[in-house]
Design a protein around this motif. Structure first.
Motif, short mmCIF file in Angstrom:
data_model
loop_
_atom_site.label_atom_id
_atom_site.label_comp_id
_atom_site.label_asym_id
_atom_site.label_seq_id
_atom_site.Cartn_x
_atom_site.Cartn_y
_atom_site.Cartn_z
N SER A 194 1.42 -7.78 0.50
CA SER A 194 0.26 -7.10 1.09
C SER A 194 0.31 -7.17 2.61
CB SER A 194 -1.05 -7.68 0.55
OG SER A 194 -1.18 -9.03 0.92
N GLY B 128 0.78 -3.55 3.03
CA GLY B 128 -0.64 -3.18 2.90
C GLY B 128 -1.09 -2.13 3.89
N ILE B 129 -0.81 -2.32 5.16
CA ILE B 129 -1.26 -1.38 6.18
C ILE B 129 -0.52 -0.05 6.09
CG2 ILE B 129 -1.42 -0.98 8.67
CD1 ILE B 129 -2.16 -3.94 8.93
N ALA C 293 -1.97 1.71 3.15
CA ALA C 293 -3.34 2.14 3.44
C ALA C 293 -3.33 3.43 4.25
CB ALA C 293 -4.09 1.04 4.17
N TRP D 116 -2.27 6.21 1.74
CA TRP D 116 -3.37 6.55 0.84
C TRP D 116 -4.52 7.22 1.60
CZ3 TRP D 116 -2.37 7.38 -3.82
CH2 TRP D 116 -1.47 6.60 -4.54
N GLY D 117 -4.80 6.76 2.81
CA GLY D 117 -5.83 7.41 3.62
C GLY D 117 -5.46 8.85 3.92
#
Length: 151
Positions: free
Chosen positions: A77, A81-82, A85, A88-89
């Motif tokens: 993560s 993770g970033i 993100a 997905w954003g």
């Protein structure tokens, strides 16, 4: 003075929509991952009666599994993770964009256009089919069915 206060409150509300506080304790408030990723040692590794390993091996296996799962998740993560993100954003922003600027206008346009077609269709049905079926019903209205029981 009152207008300045309202303007300041509106700016605070607008800012809070994008920078709301997140709960660091309950990180799944809507329980979307409740049944998916709850995997414990007992869910993966089990020894049936009669085939037990040494108690020390069992305890070390439990500790190794739990700690490695915990730290591997944290490491993954931290590394991915970033970037995920961001991906997905971007994906959900793209879906929202397409829905707002393409899907809904197309559906609305279709509904407006089909309304005209439905009026023409309704007019044709009432003009041609209604008299036909009305005449057919008058023809068939004199038909009588009698049931007799024969012995």
């Amino acid at each position: 003075m009152a207008e300045e206060q309202m303007d300041l409150e509106e700016r605070i509300i607008i800012k809070d929509q994008h920078t709301k506080e997140i709960d660091l304790v309950n990180r799944d408030p809507k329980h979307i991952n409740e049944d998916v990723v709850k995997v414990d040692f007992e869910d993966v590794i089990a020894e049936p009666v009669g085939t037990y390993s040494f108690d020390g091996v069992w305890k070390a296996s439990y500790t190794t599994f739990t700690v490695s799962k915990y730290w591997c998740y944290r490491l993954l993560s931290a590394i991915l993770g970033i970037p995920l993100a961001v991906i997905w954003g971007f994906l959900f922003a793209l879906i929202s964009f397409c829905h707002i600027w393409a899907v809904v206008p197309c559906i609305k346009s279709y509904l407006i256009e089909i309304q005209c077609v439905s009026r023409i269709y309704s007019l044709c049905i009432h003009t041609f089919c209604d008299p036909f079926f009305e005449a057919l019903s008058k023809i068939c209205s004199n038909i009588r069915v009698a049931l007799r029981k024969e012995i």
